[in-house]
Structures are given as C-alpha cells and as structure tokens.
Design an enzyme around this catalytic site. Structure first.
Site, PDB file in Angstrom:
ATOM      1  N   ASN A 114       2.930   3.099 -10.558  1.00 13.48           N
ATOM      2  CA  ASN A 114       1.682   3.131 -11.325  1.00 13.48           C
ATOM      3  C   ASN A 114       0.450   3.435 -10.475  1.00 13.48           C
ATOM      4  O   ASN A 114      -0.501   4.043 -10.972  1.00 13.48           O
ATOM      5  CB  ASN A 114       1.508   1.774 -12.029  1.00 13.48           C
ATOM      6  CG  ASN A 114       0.107   1.580 -12.568  1.00 13.48           C
ATOM      7  OD1 ASN A 114      -0.245   2.134 -13.614  1.00 13.48           O
ATOM      8  ND2 ASN A 114      -0.727   0.830 -11.850  1.00 13.48           N
ATOM      9  N   VAL A 151      -7.258   5.302 -21.352  1.00 15.08           N
ATOM     10  CA  VAL A 151      -7.327   3.843 -21.287  1.00 15.08           C
ATOM     11  C   VAL A 151      -8.587   3.414 -20.530  1.00 15.08           C
ATOM     12  O   VAL A 151      -8.893   3.965 -19.455  1.00 15.08           O
ATOM     13  CB  VAL A 151      -6.071   3.290 -20.564  1.00 15.08           C
ATOM     14  CG1 VAL A 151      -6.109   1.770 -20.528  1.00 15.08           C
ATOM     15  CG2 VAL A 151      -4.797   3.789 -21.255  1.00 15.08           C
ATOM     16  N   THR A 201     -10.328   1.774 -17.989  1.00 18.11           N
ATOM     17  CA  THR A 201     -10.071   1.089 -16.711  1.00 18.11           C
ATOM     18  C   THR A 201     -11.090   1.594 -15.691  1.00 18.11           C
ATOM     19  O   THR A 201     -11.880   2.503 -15.971  1.00 18.11           O
ATOM     20  CB  THR A 201      -8.652   1.407 -16.176  1.00 18.11           C
ATOM     21  OG1 THR A 201      -8.593   2.809 -15.875  1.00 18.11           O
ATOM     22  CG2 THR A 201      -7.561   1.031 -17.151  1.00 18.11           C
ATOM     23  N   SER A 254      -0.098  11.873 -16.209  1.00 17.80           N
ATOM     24  CA  SER A 254      -1.223  12.071 -17.122  1.00 17.80           C
ATOM     25  C   SER A 254      -1.005  13.400 -17.815  1.00 17.80           C
ATOM     26  O   SER A 254      -0.439  14.337 -17.226  1.00 17.80           O
ATOM     27  CB  SER A 254      -2.529  12.122 -16.326  1.00 17.80           C
ATOM     28  OG  SER A 254      -3.567  12.652 -17.132  1.00 17.80           O
ATOM     29  N   TYR A 313      -6.796  15.595  -8.942  1.00 22.19           N
ATOM     30  CA  TYR A 313      -6.069  14.721  -9.880  1.00 22.19           C
ATOM     31  C   TYR A 313      -5.027  15.498 -10.685  1.00 22.19           C
ATOM     32  O   TYR A 313      -3.849  15.136 -10.713  1.00 22.19           O
ATOM     33  CB  TYR A 313      -7.072  14.041 -10.809  1.00 22.19           C
ATOM     34  CG  TYR A 313      -6.447  12.947 -11.664  1.00 22.19           C
ATOM     35  CD1 TYR A 313      -6.172  11.697 -11.117  1.00 22.19           C
ATOM     36  CD2 TYR A 313      -6.152  13.170 -13.004  1.00 22.19           C
ATOM     37  CE1 TYR A 313      -5.599  10.690 -11.894  1.00 22.19           C
ATOM     38  CE2 TYR A 313      -5.587  12.167 -13.787  1.00 22.19           C
ATOM     39  CZ  TYR A 313      -5.316  10.933 -13.224  1.00 22.19           C
ATOM     40  OH  TYR A 313      -4.746   9.936 -13.995  1.00 22.19           O
ATOM     41  N   ASP A 353       0.883  -1.167   0.000  1.00 23.35           N
ATOM     42  CA  ASP A 353       0.000   0.000   0.000  1.00 23.35           C
ATOM     43  C   ASP A 353       0.916   1.210   0.000  1.00 23.35           C
ATOM     44  O   ASP A 353       1.657   1.436   0.967  1.00 23.35           O
ATOM     45  CB  ASP A 353      -0.895  -0.014   1.249  1.00 23.35           C
ATOM     46  CG  ASP A 353      -1.860   1.167   1.281  1.00 23.35           C
ATOM     47  OD1 ASP A 353      -1.566   2.219   0.675  1.00 23.35           O
ATOM     48  OD2 ASP A 353      -2.920   1.042   1.923  1.00 23.35           O
ATOM     49  N   LYS A 370      -0.891  15.165 -10.369  1.00 19.63           N
ATOM     50  CA  LYS A 370      -0.033  14.687 -11.467  1.00 19.63           C
ATOM     51  C   LYS A 370       0.986  15.771 -11.849  1.00 19.63           C
ATOM     52  O   LYS A 370       2.103  15.454 -12.262  1.00 19.63           O
ATOM     53  CB  LYS A 370      -0.874  14.268 -12.674  1.00 19.63           C
ATOM     54  CG  LYS A 370      -1.764  13.036 -12.421  1.00 19.63           C
ATOM     55  CD  LYS A 370      -1.000  11.775 -12.066  1.00 19.63           C
ATOM     56  CE  LYS A 370      -1.895  10.536 -12.008  1.00 19.63           C
ATOM     57  NZ  LYS A 370      -1.202   9.317 -11.564  1.00 19.63           N
TER      58      LYS A 370
END
Ligand SMILES: NC(=O)c1ccc[n+]([C@@H]2O[C@H](COP(=O)([O-])OP(=O)(O)OC[C@H]3O[C@@H](n4cnc5c(N)ncnc54)[C@H](OP(=O)(O)O)[C@@H]3O)[C@@H](O)[C@H]2O)c1
Length: 257
Positions: free
Chosen positions: A93, A208, A210, A146, A175, A66, A179
């Site tokens: 990742n 992608v 996901t 990203s 987010y 984690d 990034k």
C-alpha cells in the site's frame, strides 16, 4: 480469531499502514480475524496506529518497514517468519507522489524518488515476503495502484471512475508512470506464480480523502479499503493479474491496464 478458507488463522502485512487507506485496510483485515502486521517507516507513527487499533480489540502488530530500505524490509520478513512462519496476504500500500508539475518541468530526481517507493519498494517487499506467502495455502498479493496508472484510459483521456470529466486526464509524470510500472510488476508476478495458489492483483481504491491528495478525495479511507480487502481475502477461484477499481458494486469494476 476467525479462520481463513484453510481453517488456519490468517496473517497479513500492510505497508504504509499508519494512516490513510493502509490503516483502514489493516483495521478491516483485523476485524475479519486476521493477525495484521502494520508496516510503518516511522516508529512513533506506527506505534500510535498500533495503539489505536489494539484499543479497538484488534490483533495488530506494528513492524518497522521502510519500503525503500532493504535492510528494514529484510528485518520485517525475518520477524514475521520468527513469529508466525507464513503470510496469507501482502498489501503493498505504501505510496507517494511528487509535486503536481507538468512532465516537461518535473525534475528527474522527483521521478526517481517516487519510483523508489511506488515501484522498487514493492518489488523489494514482495521478494522478501514471497517465501512466507508460498507457505500459505492461499497467498494473496494486492498492489495499491491507481486508475492514473492505466495507459489505456490515459490514451483515451477517459476516467472510468468518473472523478475527472471526459477529455481530462491528469499528467503527473512521476505518479502516473510509477503506477503504470506497478501494474506491469503486478502482471509479471501474477504470471510467474500462476502454478501456485498465490493470486496477485492491482487495485484502484477510488478518490479517497487522505494526506496524499490534501484530503480532496470524496471517499473515506474505509470506503477506499473495500476492494483491497476483497482482493486480500479472495477465495481459490478469484482472479489473478486483474486490475480492479472501486465503483460501489459488490466486486468492483475491471479496469483496463
Ligand atoms: N487517496 C487516493 O485517492 C488514492 C487513489 C489511488 C491510489 N492511492 C494509493 O493508495 C496508497 C495509500 O495512499 P493514501 O491515499 O492512504 O495516502 P497517505 O495517507 O499519504 O498514506 C501513504 C502511506 O504510505 C506511507 N509511506 C510512504 N513512503 C513510505 C516508505 N518509504 N516506506 C513505508 N511507508 C511509506 C506513508 O507513511 P508516512 O506517514 O510515514 O509518510 C503513509 O503511511 C498509495 O499507494 C496511493 O498511491 C490513493
């Protein structure tokens, strides 16, 4: 097992590897002959992914990790040290995003939560694994960023990957800024490590399909894994401090920070 450029069998660690792009990166690196440690925060999900990939004949090992829990990070590093003594590639990742609210209505706790994983988690894992990467003749660090973290593209309201039309750039406070911070983290480590063989780069894997985007993405996880794998297996002349995006060309496109 095939050899890396040093002639030694390669080892890699991928965080958040039980599903999505991380699992696809794990699969591809193992297909290239690497022993891959499949990091996952949930034991059952990690073991399930390990079983699936081992069923394909791949040298994949679940490791509990984690990224927000320093004791789990340190235990993972100790185990890899005990078992193989070094690491050739680290793919940071694991990543999350909070609810898509406008910045003015985003709770501060959401921002903190996202930073814990996307920024502080990467720093914790990188620092724990660096002693192992330094023992590799060709260590590689790949940070899963990203295009949404690019300040240059955000300010110009342009998405070079073509997912969003000109004039449109999503405003996801937690987010995007996490990034952007990860991009800064990437360049900072790359600069510290310039006099070593370790190359540190960031990647934008493309849009992608996901869980993170409710499977709205247009690329498969395998397609999204292509550039991360390329950066994890760079030769000695490869770049460092680069931000590379998926664009279907052989080496990807250089993105602006
Ligand atoms: N999909 C895209 O279009 C896209 C585009 C640009 C960048 N990315 C980036 O690509 C990376 C992978 O995302 P994805 O699309 O494959 O999403 P995903 O399918 O949701 O996978 C995210 C992975 O991160 C793991 N994770 C989350 N928090 C963690 C923690 N604290 N410790 C360890 N693992 C943790 C998740 O584990 P659990 O299963 O336990 O939740 C899962 O394995 C992320 O960094 C994301 O920001 C994705």
């Amino acid at each position: 097992m095939s050899a890396d450029i040093t002639g030694a069998p390669g080892t890699a660690l991928v965080t958040g590897a039980n599903k999505g792009i991380g699992r696809a990166v794990t699969r591809r690196l193992a297909q290239l002959g690497r022993r891959v440690y499949l990091g996952a925060r949930d034991e059952q999900r990690g073991l399930t992914a390990e079983r699936e990939l081992r069923g394909e004949g791949l040298d994949v090992h679940f490791v509990h990790l984690d990224v927000t829990d320093e004791s789990s990070v340190s235990r993972a590093a100790k185990r890899i040290e005990r078992e193989v003594g070094h690491l050739d590639a680290l793919v940071n990742n694991a990543g999350i995003g909070g609810p898509p609210l406008p910045p003015s209505r985003t709770p501060l706790d959401e921002v903190r939560r996202t930073y814990e994983t996307n920024v502080f988690g990467v720093i914790a894992v990188t620092n724990a694994m660096l002693p192992l990467l330094r023992r590799s003749p060709a260590g590689r660090i790949v940070n899963m960023s990203s295009v949404l973290g690019s300040l240059a593209h955000a300010a110009a309201l342009e998405d070079p990957t073509g997912v969003f039309p000109p004039g449109v750039f999503p405003v996801l406070l937690d987010y995007n800024t996490s990034k952007a911070a990860l991009n800064a983290v990437t360049v900072t480590y790359a600069n510290e490590l310039r006099d070593t063989p370790i190359l540190v780069n960031a990647v934008s894997p493309g849009f992608v399909a996901t869980d993170i985007n409710g499977h709205q993405g247009t690329l498969t996880p395998e397609e999204g894994a292509r550039i991360p794998v390329l950066l994890a297996t760079l030769g000695p002349d490869g770049p460092t401090a680069a931000f590379v995006g998926e664009d279907s060309t052989p080496t990807g496109q250089r993105l602006s920070w």
